[in-house]
Design a protein around this motif. Structure first.
Motif, PDB file in Angstrom:
ATOM      1  N   ILE A 299      -2.637  23.716  18.458  1.00 37.52           N
ATOM      2  CA  ILE A 299      -2.800  22.098  18.204  1.00 37.52           C
ATOM      3  C   ILE A 299      -1.717  21.641  17.219  1.00 37.52           C
ATOM      4  CG2 ILE A 299      -4.349  20.062  17.786  1.00 37.52           C
ATOM      5  CD1 ILE A 299      -5.475  22.006  20.078  1.00 37.52           C
ATOM      6  N   ILE A 300      -1.103  20.609  17.728  1.00 38.02           N
ATOM      7  CA  ILE A 300      -0.066  19.795  16.743  1.00 38.02           C
ATOM      8  C   ILE A 300      -0.550  18.585  16.766  1.00 38.02           C
ATOM      9  CG2 ILE A 300       2.381  19.094  16.541  1.00 38.02           C
ATOM     10  CD1 ILE A 300       2.498  21.978  16.541  1.00 38.02           C
ATOM     11  N   ASN A 301      -1.046  18.029  15.494  1.00 40.72           N
ATOM     12  CA  ASN A 301      -1.161  16.619  14.931  1.00 40.72           C
ATOM     13  C   ASN A 301      -0.112  15.898  14.270  1.00 40.72           C
ATOM     14  OD1 ASN A 301      -3.666  17.047  16.118  1.00 40.72           O
ATOM     15  ND2 ASN A 301      -4.611  17.901  14.251  1.00 40.72           N
ATOM     16  N   ILE A 302       0.128  14.823  14.945  1.00 43.67           N
ATOM     17  CA  ILE A 302       1.310  13.966  14.577  1.00 43.67           C
ATOM     18  C   ILE A 302       0.547  12.842  13.470  1.00 43.67           C
ATOM     19  CG2 ILE A 302       3.305  12.390  14.681  1.00 43.67           C
ATOM     20  CD1 ILE A 302       3.516  15.272  15.646  1.00 43.67           C
ATOM     21  N   SER A 303       0.790  13.052  12.206  1.00 41.02           N
ATOM     22  CA  SER A 303       0.113  12.319  11.110  1.00 41.02           C
ATOM     23  C   SER A 303       1.269  11.259  10.902  1.00 41.02           C
ATOM     24  CB  SER A 303      -0.670  13.112  10.073  1.00 41.02           C
ATOM     25  OG  SER A 303      -1.200  12.153   9.115  1.00 41.02           O
ATOM     26  N   SER A 304       1.333  11.141   9.479  1.00 43.03           N
ATOM     27  CA  SER A 304       2.351  10.519   8.937  1.00 43.03           C
ATOM     28  C   SER A 304       2.356  10.315   7.373  1.00 43.03           C
ATOM     29  CB  SER A 304       1.732   8.703   9.268  1.00 43.03           C
ATOM     30  OG  SER A 304       2.614   8.073   8.403  1.00 43.03           O
ATOM     31  N   VAL A 305       3.262   9.965   6.771  1.00 43.50           N
ATOM     32  CA  VAL A 305       3.182  10.039   5.212  1.00 43.50           C
ATOM     33  C   VAL A 305       2.290   8.882   4.626  1.00 43.50           C
ATOM     34  CG1 VAL A 305       5.769  11.016   5.047  1.00 43.50           C
ATOM     35  CG2 VAL A 305       5.344   8.505   5.111  1.00 43.50           C
ATOM     36  N   SER A 306       2.179   8.084   5.665  1.00 41.14           N
ATOM     37  CA  SER A 306       0.990   6.988   5.098  1.00 41.14           C
ATOM     38  C   SER A 306      -0.345   7.655   5.028  1.00 41.14           C
ATOM     39  CB  SER A 306       0.963   5.733   6.271  1.00 41.14           C
ATOM     40  OG  SER A 306       1.976   5.051   6.267  1.00 41.14           O
ATOM     41  N   GLY A 307      -0.379   8.787   5.711  1.00 43.54           N
ATOM     42  CA  GLY A 307      -1.829   9.564   5.340  1.00 43.54           C
ATOM     43  C   GLY A 307      -1.415  10.251   4.186  1.00 43.54           C
ATOM     44  N   GLN A 308      -0.660  10.188   3.424  1.00 42.14           N
ATOM     45  CA  GLN A 308      -0.402  10.892   2.081  1.00 42.14           C
ATOM     46  C   GLN A 308      -0.587   9.796   0.873  1.00 42.14           C
ATOM     47  OE1 GLN A 308       2.973  13.419   2.361  1.00 42.14           O
ATOM     48  NE2 GLN A 308       2.019  14.521   4.073  1.00 42.14           N
ATOM     49  N   GLU A 309       0.120   8.569   1.321  1.00 42.16           N
ATOM     50  CA  GLU A 309       0.251   7.595   0.370  1.00 42.16           C
ATOM     51  C   GLU A 309      -0.292   6.227   1.218  1.00 42.16           C
ATOM     52  OE1 GLU A 309       4.528   7.776   0.169  1.00 42.16           O
ATOM     53  OE2 GLU A 309       4.530   9.770  -0.791  1.00 42.16           O
ATOM     54  N   VAL A 310      -0.750   5.165   0.110  1.00 40.89           N
ATOM     55  CA  VAL A 310      -1.188   4.060   0.936  1.00 40.89           C
ATOM     56  C   VAL A 310      -0.498   2.809   0.148  1.00 40.89           C
ATOM     57  CG1 VAL A 310      -3.426   2.815   1.295  1.00 40.89           C
ATOM     58  CG2 VAL A 310      -3.616   4.962   0.881  1.00 40.89           C
ATOM     59  N   THR A 311      -0.082   1.677   0.910  1.00 39.28           N
ATOM     60  CA  THR A 311       0.686   0.685   0.516  1.00 39.28           C
ATOM     61  C   THR A 311      -0.513  -0.487   0.464  1.00 39.28           C
ATOM     62  OG1 THR A 311       1.601  -0.260   2.329  1.00 39.28           O
ATOM     63  CG2 THR A 311       2.669   1.313   1.090  1.00 39.28           C
ATOM     64  N   LYS A 312      -0.143  -1.675  -0.193  1.00 38.79           N
ATOM     65  CA  LYS A 312      -1.230  -2.869   0.167  1.00 38.79           C
ATOM     66  C   LYS A 312      -1.504  -3.434   1.496  1.00 38.79           C
ATOM     67  CE  LYS A 312       2.200  -6.150  -1.256  1.00 38.79           C
ATOM     68  NZ  LYS A 312       2.641  -7.242  -2.423  1.00 38.79           N
ATOM     69  N   SER A 313      -0.292  -3.007   2.257  1.00 38.19           N
ATOM     70  CA  SER A 313      -0.261  -3.324   3.557  1.00 38.19           C
ATOM     71  C   SER A 313      -0.860  -2.375   4.725  1.00 38.19           C
ATOM     72  CB  SER A 313       0.910  -3.942   4.286  1.00 38.19           C
ATOM     73  OG  SER A 313       2.025  -2.983   4.108  1.00 38.19           O
ATOM     74  N   THR A 314      -1.128  -1.295   4.115  1.00 39.95           N
ATOM     75  CA  THR A 314      -1.489  -0.099   5.079  1.00 39.95           C
ATOM     76  C   THR A 314      -2.881   0.511   4.953  1.00 39.95           C
ATOM     77  OG1 THR A 314      -0.694   1.754   3.860  1.00 39.95           O
ATOM     78  CG2 THR A 314       0.996   0.504   5.331  1.00 39.95           C
ATOM     79  N   THR A 315      -3.720  -0.089   4.464  1.00 45.24           N
ATOM     80  CA  THR A 315      -5.140   0.556   4.097  1.00 45.24           C
ATOM     81  C   THR A 315      -5.714   1.189   5.171  1.00 45.24           C
ATOM     82  OG1 THR A 315      -5.256  -1.494   2.341  1.00 45.24           O
ATOM     83  CG2 THR A 315      -7.194   0.111   2.949  1.00 45.24           C
ATOM     84  N   VAL A 316      -6.093   0.361   6.378  1.00 47.70           N
ATOM     85  CA  VAL A 316      -6.607   0.794   7.437  1.00 47.70           C
ATOM     86  C   VAL A 316      -5.851   1.844   8.292  1.00 47.70           C
ATOM     87  CG1 VAL A 316      -7.905   0.424   9.606  1.00 47.70           C
ATOM     88  CG2 VAL A 316      -8.046  -1.178   7.677  1.00 47.70           C
ATOM     89  N   TYR A 317      -4.569   1.825   8.427  1.00 46.94           N
ATOM     90  CA  TYR A 317      -3.772   2.618   9.191  1.00 46.94           C
ATOM     91  C   TYR A 317      -3.693   3.858   8.446  1.00 46.94           C
ATOM     92  CZ  TYR A 317       0.554   4.665  10.805  1.00 46.94           C
ATOM     93  OH  TYR A 317       1.245   5.696  11.556  1.00 46.94           O
ATOM     94  N   SER A 318      -3.545   3.859   6.977  1.00 41.86           N
ATOM     95  CA  SER A 318      -3.397   5.199   6.128  1.00 41.86           C
ATOM     96  C   SER A 318      -4.703   5.612   6.220  1.00 41.86           C
ATOM     97  CB  SER A 318      -3.141   4.814   4.615  1.00 41.86           C
ATOM     98  OG  SER A 318      -1.725   4.191   4.382  1.00 41.86           O
ATOM     99  N   ALA A 319      -5.781   4.868   6.427  1.00 41.28           N
ATOM    100  CA  ALA A 319      -7.024   5.563   6.485  1.00 41.28           C
ATOM    101  C   ALA A 319      -7.095   6.437   7.707  1.00 41.28           C
ATOM    102  CB  ALA A 319      -8.152   4.582   6.281  1.00 41.28           C
ATOM    103  N   THR A 320      -6.774   5.815   8.777  1.00 40.00           N
ATOM    104  CA  THR A 320      -6.704   6.923  10.086  1.00 40.00           C
ATOM    105  C   THR A 320      -5.705   8.144  10.158  1.00 40.00           C
ATOM    106  OG1 THR A 320      -4.995   5.564  11.067  1.00 40.00           O
ATOM    107  CG2 THR A 320      -7.172   4.870  11.382  1.00 40.00           C
TER     108      THR A 320
END
Length: 234
Positions: free
Chosen positions: A138-159
């Motif tokens: 199983i390969i899951n493509i996450s994002s560096v937004s899953g490691q760091e949060v900016t003021k505009s990515t709160t919900v996206y980063s949470a996912t």
């Protein structure tokens, strides 16, 4: 030498960007590939390109990963066509308004449905066959937004944090079953969707850079499980 000859892979979100690059790299290594996304016309274009190279075969299945019955049907079709699924790439993802103060509830719900539920539905559908054969990846493509949060990515980063958590939990759930799990977190990648958001001070990642990370994880010896890869621009 084709490193993935005899393997069957499913790639979600395979109608554009990173998904297309992953599907092409898998086929280039000899894997048969099932491309899943909502845009059937775009999928068929990619399928033609892959099949014209004469390495791995490809077919397209119109799929909305936020709908479990859609995902289950796509997986059944893939198994019917190729006999089994060895590799499942949870690549489909949605970037929307991630600011909680904006109260854009519909955008949040769509991101949660695609980015989290889509990963769970696909994984749930393919795991029984993989566990039965004591083999699969199983390969899951996450994002560096899953490691760091900016003021505009709160919900996206949470996912994307959730995708990493799912990957980490699965790795423990599936220990000693023969099924491997890899979480890949890309930084900013140059895609059609991201063209206006790219930084001007450095070269962004290319879609092939992420596809090569997928191939790297898949082609390790059977006893090696590459759990986490983060890919950032220099």
């Amino acid at each position: 030498m084709l490193k993935l000859k005899g393997k069957t892979a499913v790639v979600t979100g395979a109608s554009s960007g990173i998904g297309v690059a992953i599907a092409k790299q898998l086929a280039n290594e000899g894997a048969d590939v099932v491309l899943a996304a909502r845009r059937k016309d775009k999928l068929e274009q990619v399928v033609k390109e892959i099949n014209s190279l004469g390495k791995g075969k490809a077919l397209a299945v119109s799929t909305d990963v936020s709908q479990q019955n859609n995902v289950d049907s796509m997986v059944d079709y893939a198994v019917e066509a190729f006999g089994k699924i060895d590799i499942y790439v949870n690549n489909a993802g949605l970037v929307g308004d991630g600011i909680v103060r904006n109260e854009n509830v519909k955008a949040w719900e769509q991101m949660i449905d695609v980015n989290i539920k889509g990963v769970l539905y696909g994984t749930h559908a393919v795991l029984p066959g993989m566990i039965e054969r004591s083999s699969g990846h199983i390969i899951n493509i996450s994002s560096v937004s899953g490691q760091e949060v900016t003021k505009s990515t709160t919900v996206y980063s949470a996912t994307k944090f959730a995708v990493r958590a799912i990957s980490m939990g699965l790795e423990k759930e599936l220990a000693r079953t023969g099924v491997r799990v890899t979480n890949i977190s890309p930084g900013m990648v140059e895609t059609e969707r991201n063209s206006e958001r790219l930084p001007n001070d450095r070269k962004p990642l290319q879609t092939d850079d992420i596809a090569k990370a997928v191939i790297y994880a898949l082609t390790q010896p059977d006893y090696v499980n590459v759990n986490e890869i983060t890919v950032r621009p220099v």
